[in-house]
Design a protein around this motif. Structure first.
Motif, PDB file in Angstrom:
ATOM      1  N   GLN A  99       0.368   1.650  -3.640  1.00 45.55           N
ATOM      2  CA  GLN A  99      -0.594   2.741  -3.767  1.00 45.55           C
ATOM      3  C   GLN A  99       0.118   4.092  -3.715  1.00 45.55           C
ATOM      4  O   GLN A  99       0.333   4.726  -4.740  1.00 45.55           O
ATOM      5  N   TRP A 100       0.476   4.553  -2.544  1.00 40.11           N
ATOM      6  CA  TRP A 100       1.108   5.853  -2.400  1.00 40.11           C
ATOM      7  C   TRP A 100       2.542   5.703  -1.920  1.00 40.11           C
ATOM      8  O   TRP A 100       2.870   4.784  -1.158  1.00 40.11           O
ATOM      9  N   GLY A 101       3.400   6.631  -2.340  1.00 37.57           N
ATOM     10  CA  GLY A 101       4.755   6.648  -1.806  1.00 37.57           C
ATOM     11  C   GLY A 101       4.763   7.194  -0.398  1.00 37.57           C
ATOM     12  O   GLY A 101       5.156   6.523   0.555  1.00 37.57           O
ATOM     13  N   ILE A 102       4.303   8.448  -0.250  1.00 33.03           N
ATOM     14  CA  ILE A 102       4.185   9.122   1.041  1.00 33.03           C
ATOM     15  C   ILE A 102       2.783   9.718   1.103  1.00 33.03           C
ATOM     16  O   ILE A 102       2.355  10.393   0.171  1.00 33.03           O
ATOM     17  N   ALA A 103       2.059   9.470   2.191  1.00 36.98           N
ATOM     18  CA  ALA A 103       0.665   9.917   2.266  1.00 36.98           C
ATOM     19  C   ALA A 103       0.353  10.449   3.653  1.00 36.98           C
ATOM     20  O   ALA A 103       0.899   9.983   4.656  1.00 36.98           O
ATOM     21  N   ASP A 161      -0.191   4.797  -7.226  1.00 36.64           N
ATOM     22  CA  ASP A 161      -1.061   5.969  -7.387  1.00 36.64           C
ATOM     23  C   ASP A 161      -0.196   7.214  -7.269  1.00 36.64           C
ATOM     24  O   ASP A 161       0.627   7.470  -8.130  1.00 36.64           O
ATOM     25  N   ALA A 162      -0.338   8.005  -6.225  1.00 34.33           N
ATOM     26  CA  ALA A 162       0.425   9.249  -6.116  1.00 34.33           C
ATOM     27  C   ALA A 162       1.763   9.025  -5.421  1.00 34.33           C
ATOM     28  O   ALA A 162       1.872   8.244  -4.471  1.00 34.33           O
ATOM     29  N   GLY A 163       2.771   9.760  -5.889  1.00 34.51           N
ATOM     30  CA  GLY A 163       4.033   9.760  -5.167  1.00 34.51           C
ATOM     31  C   GLY A 163       3.868  10.421  -3.809  1.00 34.51           C
ATOM     32  O   GLY A 163       4.302   9.899  -2.786  1.00 34.51           O
ATOM     33  N   LEU A 164       3.222  11.592  -3.798  1.00 31.10           N
ATOM     34  CA  LEU A 164       2.848  12.286  -2.570  1.00 31.10           C
ATOM     35  C   LEU A 164       1.337  12.505  -2.579  1.00 31.10           C
ATOM     36  O   LEU A 164       0.798  13.080  -3.530  1.00 31.10           O
ATOM     37  N   PHE A 165       0.655  12.074  -1.527  1.00 30.23           N
ATOM     38  CA  PHE A 165      -0.803  12.161  -1.447  1.00 30.23           C
ATOM     39  C   PHE A 165      -1.171  12.815  -0.132  1.00 30.23           C
ATOM     40  O   PHE A 165      -0.814  12.332   0.941  1.00 30.23           O
ATOM     41  N   LEU A 166      -1.906  13.947  -0.210  1.00 29.95           N
ATOM     42  CA  LEU A 166      -2.348  14.645   0.990  1.00 29.95           C
ATOM     43  C   LEU A 166      -3.842  14.882   0.905  1.00 29.95           C
ATOM     44  O   LEU A 166      -4.337  15.374  -0.113  1.00 29.95           O
ATOM     45  N   ALA A 167      -4.569  14.545   1.963  1.00 33.09           N
ATOM     46  CA  ALA A 167      -6.027  14.607   1.922  1.00 33.09           C
ATOM     47  C   ALA A 167      -6.577  14.945   3.304  1.00 33.09           C
ATOM     48  O   ALA A 167      -5.895  14.827   4.323  1.00 33.09           O
ATOM     49  N   LYS A 190       0.825  -1.207   0.000  1.00 28.26           N
ATOM     50  CA  LYS A 190       0.000   0.000   0.000  1.00 28.26           C
ATOM     51  C   LYS A 190       0.858   1.255   0.000  1.00 28.26           C
ATOM     52  O   LYS A 190       1.121   1.839  -1.037  1.00 28.26           O
ATOM     53  N   THR A 191       1.343   1.698   1.154  1.00 34.05           N
ATOM     54  CA  THR A 191       2.026   2.991   1.249  1.00 34.05           C
ATOM     55  C   THR A 191       3.394   2.840   1.901  1.00 34.05           C
ATOM     56  O   THR A 191       3.538   2.130   2.895  1.00 34.05           O
ATOM     57  N   GLY A 192       4.367   3.556   1.352  1.00 34.61           N
ATOM     58  CA  GLY A 192       5.691   3.541   1.963  1.00 34.61           C
ATOM     59  C   GLY A 192       5.681   4.186   3.338  1.00 34.61           C
ATOM     60  O   GLY A 192       6.094   3.589   4.331  1.00 34.61           O
ATOM     61  N   LEU A 193       5.198   5.444   3.402  1.00 37.57           N
ATOM     62  CA  LEU A 193       5.086   6.170   4.676  1.00 37.57           C
ATOM     63  C   LEU A 193       3.699   6.781   4.752  1.00 37.57           C
ATOM     64  O   LEU A 193       3.342   7.602   3.910  1.00 37.57           O
ATOM     65  N   TRP A 194       2.938   6.386   5.748  1.00 40.79           N
ATOM     66  CA  TRP A 194       1.553   6.850   5.913  1.00 40.79           C
ATOM     67  C   TRP A 194       1.412   7.518   7.273  1.00 40.79           C
ATOM     68  O   TRP A 194       1.924   7.032   8.284  1.00 40.79           O
ATOM     69  N   SER A 195       0.722   8.667   7.304  1.00 33.96           N
ATOM     70  CA  SER A 195       0.512   9.366   8.576  1.00 33.96           C
ATOM     71  C   SER A 195      -0.926   9.830   8.681  1.00 33.96           C
ATOM     72  O   SER A 195      -1.572  10.149   7.684  1.00 33.96           O
TER      73      SER A 195
END
Length: 372
Positions: free
Chosen positions: A167-171, A190-196, A144-149
């Motif tokens: 999915q995401w690189g960093i989210a 999906d996104a390299g960087l994802f912010l939501a 899924k994600t490399g780094l998720w916060s």
């Protein structure tokens, strides 16, 4: 001792000296050093607020959850690699200790590892986790994600490489005042960087309180940077190339509307990779900067060149009515340098009364004509 070990030791010694040399003599913060074969999670669990966990060069097959305020998790650069646990039959890595939940922490149904993530920085349900730093390491190969916060305040992610994650690189979601600087994200699903604001809930755009995305390199992802349902955020000085789309600013019908964003000084070049359609979007190819369903956003001083595609979202800088019918309104596109983008450098698919302004852009072709 081999030359390689001597090199690692010299690097670690230099970094230790730098860390100690910059700390006040009275500082009570501790340094926890993790060697290859040891558990990063065990060191994180032992750390107190303000401590640093330094992970030496090597590959660590585990997922890591951070719930301690003020913690710094740092490697020694791209030679510190966090990767998924080895498959059955392979030699097992050191078994990580279970993460200790901080008071008020969010209760999740699955662990960071079970969710398919590499590093998880998780705040409390009613109180954000403040001042965590993750720096100078690589997370790669997670489903899924490399780094998720989630649920953080003033999180800093710097010089992290996030490659080849599903999915995401960093989210990040449901967080404020984050700083994402000098990171590299390549070939993520999906996104390299994802912010939501919140990925799972239908909510209005959240105030990110000045979150900064600066100086990152995004290449070969589906989308380089996605900003979804947020306000008061800055995307500046990033390099985006080889993605299906460079920058996506996304809003919808919820209130408050996404907007009050600034996209400035980015270099967005040849994002012409083909990505098939999804349930949310048509196929993507040749999109530089896309605004959909946003308001009062400033797009300025960007270099956007070499995009080509026939997707509804193709073009250099594109204003597109969201797929739930929400218009982009009162945005300003000014002082950008655009060249060799197809079907046009500037594409405005919104109604003429939406109040979007195009001025002082260097470009040759627009849809409709007259925007350059």
């Amino acid at each position: 001792m081999t030359k390689r070990h001597i090199s690692y030791l010299a690097c670690a010694t230099a970094l230790l000296g730098a860390l100690v040399g910059t700390a006040p003599a009275s500082a009570a913060h501790r340094l926890h050093v993790v060697h290859p074969g040891e558990s990063i999670q065990k060191a994180v669990n032992a750390a107190r607020p303000g401590d640093t966990v330094l992970v030496l060069a090597g590959t660590y097959h585990e997922s890591v959850t951070v719930r301690t305020p003020g913690l710094t998790l740092r490697g020694v650069g791209h030679r510190t690699v966090i990767a998924p646990v080895r498959k059955a039959g392979a030699k097992p890595a050191a078994k990580p200790a279970a993460a200790k939940a901080a008071p008020g922490a969010r209760k999740t149904s699955v662990s960071c590892r079970e969710a398919g993530n590499g590093i998880c920085v998780v705040g409390g349900k009613d109180k954000a986790l403040p001042d965590v730093t993750v720096a100078d390491l690589k997370v790669t190969g997670f489903s899924k994600t490399g780094l998720w916060s989630m649920g953080t305040d003033r999180l800093t992610v710097r010089r992290v490489t996030a490659d080849d994650n599903g999915q995401w690189g960093i989210a990040q979601e449901h967080s404020t005042r984050g700083v994402f600087r000098e990171n590299t994200a390549r070939r993520n699903g999906d996104a390299g960087l994802f912010l939501a604001n919140n990925v799972k809930a239908e909510q209005g755009a959240a105030n990110s309180k000045g979150t900064l995305v600066q100086g990152n390199h995004l290449e070969g992802n589906r989308i380089g940077i996605t900003v979804r349902r947020l306000r008061n955020l800055y995307v500046t000085g990033n390099q985006l190339t080889g993605n299906c789309a460079g920058v996506f600013l996304v809003g919808d019908e919820n209130k408050p509307k996404a907007g009050a964003l600034t996209v400035s000084g980015n270099r967005v070049v040849r994002n012409n990779k083909y990505c098939a359609k999804t349930a949310r979007l048509p196929y993507l190819q040749g999109s530089g900067i896309v605004l959909t369903g946003t308001e009062k956003t400033l797009v300025t001083r960007n270099v956007v060149t070499g995009h080509s595609g026939k997707s509804p979202l193709s073009g250099g800088i594109v204003l597109f009515k969201s797929f739930v019918g929400v218009t982009s309104e009162r945005n300003r596109i000014t002082g950008n340098q655009l060249e060799n983008n197809s079907p046009a450098d500037l594409v405005n698919q919104e109604a003429t009364k939406s109040g979007n302004a195009f001025d002082r852009n260097s470009c040759r072709a627009s849809k409709p004509a007259g925007l350059c």
